[in-house]
Design an enzyme around this catalytic site. Structure first.
Site, PDB file in Angstrom:
ATOM      1  N   THR A 420      47.704  30.899 -17.761  1.00 42.97           N
ATOM      2  CA  THR A 420      47.076  29.791 -17.104  1.00 42.97           C
ATOM      3  C   THR A 420      46.520  29.678 -15.819  1.00 42.97           C
ATOM      4  OG1 THR A 420      48.176  28.411 -18.773  1.00 42.97           O
ATOM      5  CG2 THR A 420      47.145  27.257 -17.434  1.00 42.97           C
ATOM      6  N   GLU A 464      46.931  30.001 -28.559  1.00 42.83           N
ATOM      7  CA  GLU A 464      47.362  28.787 -28.043  1.00 42.83           C
ATOM      8  C   GLU A 464      48.215  28.137 -29.307  1.00 42.83           C
ATOM      9  OE1 GLU A 464      47.552  27.119 -24.771  1.00 42.83           O
ATOM     10  OE2 GLU A 464      45.666  28.287 -24.976  1.00 42.83           O
ATOM     11  N   ASP A 467      51.791  27.490 -29.163  1.00 47.73           N
ATOM     12  CA  ASP A 467      52.011  26.196 -28.602  1.00 47.73           C
ATOM     13  C   ASP A 467      52.546  24.898 -29.861  1.00 47.73           C
ATOM     14  OD1 ASP A 467      52.179  26.953 -26.079  1.00 47.73           O
ATOM     15  OD2 ASP A 467      50.394  25.919 -25.510  1.00 47.73           O
ATOM     16  N   GLY A 515      52.198  27.797 -15.428  1.00 46.66           N
ATOM     17  CA  GLY A 515      53.675  28.041 -15.545  1.00 46.66           C
ATOM     18  C   GLY A 515      54.218  27.659 -16.834  1.00 46.66           C
TER      19      GLY A 515
END
Ligand code: GLU
Length: 609
Positions: A420, A464, A467, A515
């Site tokens: 990111t 992604e 996630d 992070g």
């Protein structure tokens, strides 16, 4: 001090010369408003962890994670562009120079302020239309190994960054879309110096070498990561960006570039994914009302679910506000053990709620029908009562019940997140933005796509979808809110934040960080340090970090004295040290103008005038 100089002559090679000649027609267009100047790069003075001075400017400023990206945004702002104009240029350069973190193959959240209204633009990736909650389960119904799932076609969501930027640019852009691609196209075609951080990320990375395109593009024949300062051209990305500059986001979502993307996902050698051309073509960016929360004398605005960022940050700050005032939250200019204890307990409680309730609101109802229930002062007062002298301990904070629920959600176990990039921009026209942008893990799904150009290079696809919760239900059989569902957006931790003065309504700050889940702690602590403790942005973001997701506590290596660690252990925290590599960027409005800070833990810089 910085490995970037704002002017000077580029090193000319035959390739450079040809590329420049090819771009001459654009450069000669009389009406061109934005004339990009190639910056020179001095990799000799490069260092991935440098001292950052903090930057004061008068009218406009841009903060991004790489000096070339910051410079592109700076040149756009200098040419009279708006914040969103600059963000487009910055993001395209980041795709090239910080490919491990974000790009056109990923997703993003953008908080935009036009001087009157705050709007949340959502470019979060979506799950393909044909997947279900078994996506990350093996034949026995057990969750796949995390990194096995990451480095695969299974993890790739439909990218959203480009459609989101296009939507925001349509509404707030001033310079023509195509011109904003000039910096990235020229850097891609003429070459840029590999930065220390890109080199280090490549050197540490194992799986990217297996990708047929990335393996030969980023590594030498001997398998060494390209060295710092290596002048890297990315003609495939240059060609892709030329198409997007001309045709808009449709060039990525339909046609040859889309076909190539789908081909690479569906033909992953070990674990192909199900993403289709239809999934790509039907993706639409979202425009949402932001979540704005009153805290102290400020109004703090952040992204609503599917990001858990704002809700979790504001739960933490809201709980801290309920506790008796500390004589001093700082000891020798560092957060004291007492303040850290409270902060970490608030994080335990807030993460317990996050792991139970927060997911894509198009699939999951907010507790009590409204996310505001999670921030109601009465609810946070009850939650704060659980913060005592002793820590609740690893894994013991239970979620609360902020509203009457129809479904008893299961609790999502903790999964790793990393990668990111964050961009903060304030322009001279009264606009400001905070944008956090990601391909999830460093180098995403470890799949490179060249748009079908057959040229060297390209861009990386996100992972992604990891996630989402791998397991669709908890041990008691309750469904997990953030389980995989077709078309759904995975829960995020990204926390692009805009802060306003509660009385005057004036902009106070723009900030955010990469992070993983620790984005929440990094951003929350920086807000407190700037707004409560009165530190400037640079000093605030440099304070050492302390993180817990509910279990053990991690203190930033070398950040706190032994006495602080011992005091936390004595209260029942399980404490160890680790690198906590935030990438905070923050811009503040000051009486003199603007002030910006960039995280010394990464390569970010601020520029403006
Ligand atoms: N994918 C993560 C999220 O959206 C961010 C990853 C990171 O910042 O490291 O929350």
């Amino acid at each position: 001090m910085h490995w970037f100089l704002s002017s000077g002559s580029p090193r000319w090679s035959l390739g450079t010369l040809i590329a420049v000649l090819l771009t001459v027609p654009t450069a000669l267009q009389a009406e061109q408003a934005f004339d990009y100047q190639m910056p020179a790069i001095d990799p000799e003075t490069a260092s991935s962890v440098e001292e950052k001075p903090g930057w004061s400017t008068e009218r406009f400023a841009v903060a991004a994670a790489n000096p070339l990206a910051t410079d592109a945004g700076y040149q756009v702002l200098k040419a009279g562009g708006t914040a969103i104009d600059a963000a487009v240029a910055v993001q395209m350069v980041l795709t090239l120079v910080e490919p491990q973190s974000s790009g056109i193959g990923g997703g993003a959240f953008l908080m935009h302020y036009d001087g009157e209204e705050v709007v949340a633009y959502g470019g979060r990736e979506t799950a393909p239309g044909s997947v279900d909650e078994t996506l990350f389960l093996d034949e026995e119904g057990e969750p796949l190994d995390f990194m096995t799932a990451v480095a695969s076609g299974l993890s790739v969501g439909v990218p959203g960054t480009l459609r989101m930027l296009e939507r925001a640019h349509d509404e707030h852009g001033q310079l023509p879309w195509a011109e904003l691609f000039t910096p990235a196209i020229r850097l891609a075609e003429e070459g840029f110096a590999v930065s220390p951080r890109l080199h280090a990320s490549l050197a540490e990375e194992e799986r990217l070498r297996d990708d047929p395109l990335a393996g030969v593009f980023y590594y030498t024949e001997d398998g060494e990561a390209l060295p710092v300062g290596h002048e890297l051209q990315n003609p495939a990305l240059g060609a892709i960006l030329r198409d997007i500059a001309e045709q808009g986001s449709s060039a990525l979502h339909t046609g040859a570039i889309a076909e190539d993307l789908v081909f690479r996902v569906q033909n992953h050698p070990e674990r192909p994914g199900a993403l289709t051309l239809e999934d790509l073509a039907s993706y639409a960016a979202q425009v949402r009302d932001p979540l704005c929360t009153e805290w102290r004398s400020y109004r703090v605005c952040g992204f609503p679910p599917p990001s858990s960022g704002h809700l979790t940050i504001m739960q933490m700050l809201g709980m801290l506000e309920q506790l008796p005032v500390l004589d001093s939250p700082l000891a020798n200019d560092l957060p004291s053990a007492e303040w850290l204890h409270r902060f970490l307990e608030a994080a335990r409680l807030a993460f317990a709620d996050r792991n139970k309730y927060i997911a894509d609101p198009e699939y999951v109802e907010a507790p009590g029908g409204d996310w505001a229930t999670m921030l109601a002062p009465g609810y946070l007062e009850l939650r704060a009562e659980r913060i005592g002298e002793e820590s609740l301990g690893s894994g013991s904070a239970e979620p609360g019940n902020p509203g009457a629920l129809d479904t008893a959600w299961g609790i999502q176990p903790t999964q790793p997140e990393a990668g990111t990039s964050h961009i903060s921009i304030i322009d001279e026209h009264g606009n400001a933005l905070a944008m956090t942008t990601t391909i999830e893990q460093g180098f995403g799904a470890r799949i490179m796509a060249d748009g079908g150009t057959g040229m060297p290079g390209g861009y990386l696809l996100n992972n992604e979808l990891t996630d989402f919760s791998f397991t669709p239900e908890d041990e008691a059989g309750n469904p997990i809110a953030n389980r995989v569902e077709a078309g759904k957006r995975p829960r995020s931790s990204m926390s692009p934040t805009l802060v306003f003065d509660r009385d005057s309504g004036d902009l106070v700050a723009s900030l955010g960080s990469p992070g993983g889940a620790a984005i929440i702690h990094y951003t929350a602590k920086t807000l407190v340090a700037m707004l409560d403790w009165g530190l400037d942005a640079q000093a605030a973001l440099e304070l050492p970090h302390a993180v817990t997701l509910g279990g053990p506590v991690f203190l930033e290596t070398g950040g706190f004295p032994a006495a602080t660690r011992e005091a936390l252990s004595a209260r029942g925290h399980e404490v160890s040290e680790r690198e906590l590599v935030s990438g905070l960027q923050a811009l503040q409005v000051t009486e003199e103008g603007l002030y910006g800070g960039a995280d010394p833990r990464r390569e970010g810089v601020v520029r403006g005038e």
